[in-house]
Design a protein around this motif. Structure first.
Motif, PDB file in Angstrom:
ATOM      1  N   THR A   1       0.696  -0.969   0.103  1.00 39.57           N
ATOM      2  CA  THR A   1       0.218  -0.149  -0.114  1.00 39.57           C
ATOM      3  C   THR A   1       0.274   1.050   0.057  1.00 39.57           C
ATOM      4  O   THR A   1       0.242   2.242  -0.037  1.00 39.57           O
ATOM      5  N   THR A   2       1.912   1.478   0.031  1.00 45.69           N
ATOM      6  CA  THR A   2       2.722   2.369   0.105  1.00 45.69           C
ATOM      7  C   THR A   2       3.814   2.385  -1.008  1.00 45.69           C
ATOM      8  O   THR A   2       4.173   1.680  -1.915  1.00 45.69           O
ATOM      9  N   ARG A   3       3.173   3.643  -2.043  1.00 50.96           N
ATOM     10  CA  ARG A   3       4.161   3.879  -3.313  1.00 50.96           C
ATOM     11  C   ARG A   3       5.001   4.672  -2.734  1.00 50.96           C
ATOM     12  O   ARG A   3       5.818   5.262  -2.260  1.00 50.96           O
TER      13      ARG A   3
ATOM     14  N   HIS B   1      -5.787 -12.186  -7.833  1.00 53.20           N
ATOM     15  CA  HIS B   1      -5.721 -12.202  -6.273  1.00 53.20           C
ATOM     16  C   HIS B   1      -5.334 -10.648  -5.649  1.00 53.20           C
ATOM     17  O   HIS B   1      -5.457 -10.713  -4.301  1.00 53.20           O
ATOM     18  N   VAL B   2      -4.443  -9.839  -6.053  1.00 52.95           N
ATOM     19  CA  VAL B   2      -4.960  -8.397  -6.199  1.00 52.95           C
ATOM     20  C   VAL B   2      -6.026  -7.667  -5.272  1.00 52.95           C
ATOM     21  O   VAL B   2      -6.896  -7.171  -4.665  1.00 52.95           O
ATOM     22  N   ALA B   3      -7.230  -8.595  -6.800  1.00 53.32           N
ATOM     23  CA  ALA B   3      -9.043  -7.994  -6.223  1.00 53.32           C
ATOM     24  C   ALA B   3      -9.183  -8.548  -5.117  1.00 53.32           C
ATOM     25  O   ALA B   3     -10.314  -7.945  -4.208  1.00 53.32           O
TER      26      ALA B   3
ATOM     27  N   LEU C   1     -11.192  -7.466   0.700  1.00 53.14           N
ATOM     28  CA  LEU C   1     -10.792  -8.888   1.901  1.00 53.14           C
ATOM     29  C   LEU C   1     -10.305  -7.710   3.269  1.00 53.14           C
ATOM     30  O   LEU C   1     -10.874  -7.734   4.112  1.00 53.14           O
ATOM     31  N   GLY C   2      -9.833  -6.161   2.429  1.00 54.45           N
ATOM     32  CA  GLY C   2      -9.236  -5.065   3.126  1.00 54.45           C
ATOM     33  C   GLY C   2      -8.164  -5.596   3.956  1.00 54.45           C
ATOM     34  O   GLY C   2      -8.851  -5.061   5.219  1.00 54.45           O
TER      35      GLY C   2
ATOM     36  N   PRO D   1      -5.141   1.661   0.124  1.00 55.24           N
ATOM     37  CA  PRO D   1      -5.512   0.094  -0.902  1.00 55.24           C
ATOM     38  C   PRO D   1      -4.317  -0.307  -1.301  1.00 55.24           C
ATOM     39  O   PRO D   1      -3.067   0.458  -1.597  1.00 55.24           O
ATOM     40  N   ILE D   2      -4.221  -0.732  -2.428  1.00 53.55           N
ATOM     41  CA  ILE D   2      -2.867  -1.780  -3.005  1.00 53.55           C
ATOM     42  C   ILE D   2      -2.763  -1.257  -4.183  1.00 53.55           C
ATOM     43  O   ILE D   2      -3.461  -0.672  -4.966  1.00 53.55           O
TER      44      ILE D   2
END
Length: 182
Positions: free
Chosen positions: A84-86, A115-117, A122-123, A128-129
């Motif tokens: 979640t960290t850019r 998998h990402v979805a 699932l949160g 966000p990813i």
């Protein structure tokens, strides 16, 4: 590599961390640290560290899907880094530390996207990813001193503070995946 083996290329922070974790997984035949996703041919570590080449520190895995599925590799990947960290993993900051999945086949793209979805639904994380999902470009092997770095330098400060906790997480959460001789 035999016809039964596949390649996966993943970026999720420092390649020393990823390499140390994935070389422990049963079914992973080899792990190579390198650079992927940039616009400069044959980058070196100093150039990549500037953030101006566009490359991410990445690992390229050769694996036997009969022993370890691509999905399983992704489960480990998402468990050992923060997706979640850019352009950052902990204190490692810069585009070279971004989270990315470089897919080699359409099947890998589909598995990664699903998998990402699934993880988003699932949160599992507070944000966000931001993991990039990109076709695998040319992979450049990093300098020899980066290969098997943790194995050769496990007492070094960075390895103790950053890499060792990721290995502990692997051993706790994915015990059944670890090679017998590890």
């Amino acid at each position: 590599m035999t016809a039964n083996h596949k390649i996966a290329t993943l970026a999720g922070g420092c390649f020393w961390c990823l390499e140390a974790v994935f070389e422990q997984i049963d079914g992973v035949e080899s792990v190579v640290s390198g650079y992927c996703g940039g616009h400069v041919d044959h980058p070196d570590y100093a150039a990549v560290c500037t953030g101006r080449t566009g490359h991410a520190e990445a690992v390229q895995l050769t694996f036997d899907p009969a022993r370890c599925s691509y999905r399983t590799l992704l489960e480990v990947f998402f468990a050992i880094h923060d997706p979640t960290t850019r352009d950052r993993q902990g204190n490692d900051v810069g585009s070279q530390y971004r989270s990315a999945i470089f897919y080699h086949t359409d099947e890998q793209r589909q598995v990664a996207k699903a998998h990402v979805a699934e993880f988003e639904n699932l949160g599992l994380w507070c944000g966000p990813i931001v993991t990039e999902l990109l076709p695998a470009p040319r992979f450049f092997t990093a300098e020899a001193y980066h290969q098997q770095y943790f194995r050769r330098n496990s007492e070094q400060g960075y390895c103790q503070v950053v890499v060792s906790p990721k290995l502990a997480k692997l051993r706790k959460r994915f015990t059944s995946l670890i090679k017998a001789n590890q």
